[in-house]
Design a protein around this motif. Structure first.
Motif: not given
Length: 61
Positions: A57-61
């Motif tokens: 999720k953090e990498a996709g932000q």
């Protein structure tokens, strides 16, 4: 939502009346002990799954 998997581990570990039995024994080890030993790899797997999901999720932000 995926963090709810961590709650499953906590509930399984704290529900002592559910697993406070001597039988069924596994290789002579009472159920109480092998259930707790089985929770260790299950907990590790669930923690890893939650970590991967949160890191994704953090990498996709």
């Amino acid at each position: 939502m995926i963090r709810g998997l961590l709650l499953v581990v906590v509930v399984l570990a704290l529900s002592v009346p559910f697993y406070d039995h001597l039988t069924p024994a596994l290789f002579g080890i009472p159920f109480f002990y092998w259930y707790q030993m089985a929770l260790v790899p299950v907990s590790s797997l669930l923690i890893w799954l939650v970590y991967r999901a949160e890191a994704g999720k953090e990498a996709g932000q």
